[in-house]
Design a protein around this motif. Sequence first.
Motif, mmCIF file in Angstrom:
data_model
loop_
_atom_site.group_PDB
_atom_site.id
_atom_site.type_symbol
_atom_site.label_atom_id
_atom_site.label_comp_id
_atom_site.label_asym_id
_atom_site.label_seq_id
_atom_site.Cartn_x
_atom_site.Cartn_y
_atom_site.Cartn_z
ATOM 1 N N ALA A 85 -1.182 -6.883 6.414
ATOM 2 C CA ALA A 85 0.149 -7.356 6.012
ATOM 3 C C ALA A 85 0.491 -6.894 4.601
ATOM 4 C CB ALA A 85 0.211 -8.879 6.107
ATOM 5 N N MET A 86 -0.490 -6.898 3.703
ATOM 6 C CA MET A 86 -0.244 -6.392 2.352
ATOM 7 C C MET A 86 0.117 -4.917 2.386
ATOM 8 S SD MET A 86 -0.444 -8.730 0.006
ATOM 9 C CE MET A 86 -0.642 -7.712 -1.444
ATOM 10 N N GLY A 87 -0.577 -4.154 3.212
ATOM 11 C CA GLY A 87 -0.282 -2.728 3.345
ATOM 12 C C GLY A 87 1.116 -2.484 3.883
ATOM 13 N N THR A 88 1.552 -3.304 4.815
ATOM 14 C CA THR A 88 2.897 -3.175 5.362
ATOM 15 C C THR A 88 3.943 -3.417 4.283
ATOM 16 O OG1 THR A 88 2.169 -3.850 7.566
ATOM 17 C CG2 THR A 88 4.509 -4.102 7.078
ATOM 18 N N ALA A 89 3.793 -4.500 3.541
ATOM 19 C CA ALA A 89 4.740 -4.806 2.463
ATOM 20 C C ALA A 89 4.728 -3.710 1.402
ATOM 21 C CB ALA A 89 4.415 -6.161 1.840
ATOM 22 N N TYR A 90 3.551 -3.255 1.047
ATOM 23 C CA TYR A 90 3.424 -2.220 0.013
ATOM 24 C C TYR A 90 4.098 -0.920 0.456
ATOM 25 C CZ TYR A 90 1.182 1.192 -3.057
ATOM 26 O OH TYR A 90 0.936 2.214 -3.942
ATOM 27 N N ASN A 91 3.791 -0.476 1.672
ATOM 28 C CA ASN A 91 4.348 0.792 2.159
ATOM 29 C C ASN A 91 5.852 0.739 2.352
ATOM 30 O OD1 ASN A 91 1.997 2.354 2.166
ATOM 31 N ND2 ASN A 91 1.341 1.439 4.088
ATOM 32 N N ASP A 92 6.393 -0.448 2.595
ATOM 33 C CA ASP A 92 7.840 -0.609 2.759
ATOM 34 C C ASP A 92 8.527 -1.053 1.475
ATOM 35 O OD1 ASP A 92 7.517 0.125 5.384
ATOM 36 O OD2 ASP A 92 7.794 -1.879 6.215
ATOM 37 N N SER A 93 7.785 -1.132 0.380
ATOM 38 C CA SER A 93 8.312 -1.541 -0.931
ATOM 39 C C SER A 93 8.980 -2.911 -0.893
ATOM 40 C CB SER A 93 9.291 -0.492 -1.468
ATOM 41 O OG SER A 93 8.660 0.756 -1.628
ATOM 42 N N VAL A 94 8.327 -3.844 -0.231
ATOM 43 C CA VAL A 94 8.824 -5.215 -0.132
ATOM 44 C C VAL A 94 8.098 -6.069 -1.164
ATOM 45 C CG1 VAL A 94 9.042 -7.234 1.372
ATOM 46 C CG2 VAL A 94 9.361 -4.937 2.310
ATOM 47 N N GLY A 95 8.838 -6.880 -1.895
ATOM 48 C CA GLY A 95 8.259 -7.709 -2.953
ATOM 49 C C GLY A 95 7.504 -8.904 -2.414
ATOM 50 N N VAL A 96 6.195 -8.803 -2.388
ATOM 51 C CA VAL A 96 5.332 -9.899 -1.946
ATOM 52 C C VAL A 96 4.319 -10.176 -3.045
ATOM 53 C CG1 VAL A 96 3.519 -10.580 -0.310
ATOM 54 C CG2 VAL A 96 5.585 -9.445 0.512
ATOM 55 N N LEU A 97 4.205 -11.442 -3.399
ATOM 56 C CA LEU A 97 3.163 -11.892 -4.319
ATOM 57 C C LEU A 97 2.126 -12.630 -3.491
ATOM 58 C CD1 LEU A 97 1.974 -12.450 -7.145
ATOM 59 C CD2 LEU A 97 3.366 -14.533 -7.179
ATOM 60 N N HIS A 98 0.916 -12.153 -3.548
ATOM 61 C CA HIS A 98 -0.168 -12.773 -2.795
ATOM 62 C C HIS A 98 -1.146 -13.376 -3.794
ATOM 63 C CE1 HIS A 98 -3.776 -12.187 0.131
ATOM 64 N NE2 HIS A 98 -3.345 -13.425 0.111
ATOM 65 N N VAL A 99 -1.293 -14.679 -3.759
ATOM 66 C CA VAL A 99 -2.211 -15.395 -4.643
ATOM 67 C C VAL A 99 -3.472 -15.680 -3.833
ATOM 68 C CG1 VAL A 99 -2.567 -17.447 -6.055
ATOM 69 C CG2 VAL A 99 -0.276 -16.418 -5.893
ATOM 70 N N VAL A 100 -4.595 -15.198 -4.343
ATOM 71 C CA VAL A 100 -5.867 -15.318 -3.632
ATOM 72 C C VAL A 100 -6.857 -16.072 -4.512
ATOM 73 C CG1 VAL A 100 -7.744 -14.031 -2.539
ATOM 74 C CG2 VAL A 100 -5.440 -13.069 -2.558
ATOM 75 N N SER A 101 -7.555 -17.023 -3.929
ATOM 76 C CA SER A 101 -8.576 -17.738 -4.701
ATOM 77 C C SER A 101 -9.807 -16.852 -4.866
ATOM 78 C CB SER A 101 -8.946 -19.046 -4.011
ATOM 79 O OG SER A 101 -9.603 -18.785 -2.783
ATOM 80 N N GLU A 102 -10.617 -17.206 -5.821
ATOM 81 C CA GLU A 102 -11.840 -16.456 -6.110
ATOM 82 C C GLU A 102 -12.909 -17.454 -6.527
ATOM 83 O OE1 GLU A 102 -14.121 -14.231 -5.851
ATOM 84 O OE2 GLU A 102 -13.209 -12.524 -6.871
ATOM 85 N N ASN A 103 -14.150 -17.085 -6.309
ATOM 86 C CA ASN A 103 -15.253 -17.926 -6.776
ATOM 87 C C ASN A 103 -15.270 -17.952 -8.300
ATOM 88 O OD1 ASN A 103 -16.258 -18.571 -4.239
ATOM 89 N ND2 ASN A 103 -17.474 -16.714 -4.123
ATOM 90 N N PRO A 104 -15.847 -18.982 -8.883
ATOM 91 C CA PRO A 104 -15.970 -19.012 -10.346
ATOM 92 C C PRO A 104 -16.702 -17.766 -10.849
ATOM 93 C CG PRO A 104 -16.593 -21.124 -9.404
ATOM 94 C CD PRO A 104 -16.415 -20.178 -8.260
#
Length: 141
Positions: A85-104
Amino acid sequence: MVAARGSHILLEALANEGCDTIFGIPGVGTLAVYDAFCDMPAMRHIETRHEQGAVFMADGFARASGRPGVALSSGGPGALNTLTAMGTAYNDSVGVLHVVSENPRHLRRQTRGYFHDIHDQYAMFRPVSSFGIQVDLASEI
């Protein structure tokens, strides 16, 4: 005085930028954000059944509204699920902010099997995004 939690700062920062809708699926790494939703009733959360669906819905929201779509997911396997899904938004130049958690920070990349640990989660998103930042402290939000 109690310091503001990163989850509250995140939602306040998004609200200050005009975000009122976030798509996501609860996970162990995002539970604090879901708790913060209780304190911000104006922030609408749309729960999805899969992480990929959250980013695709954020993409559709952005296309339909003309505003950036925001998705929230746990790290590790949850983050991997969003790459198409990120690749789709990126390739179509669609503004998506994806917030992802991470381990400490002190638990990352130790190859000891810590929950949802991925060797370099941040690097996974470089091919499917034009900008990324890894935040380690609430003050960096």
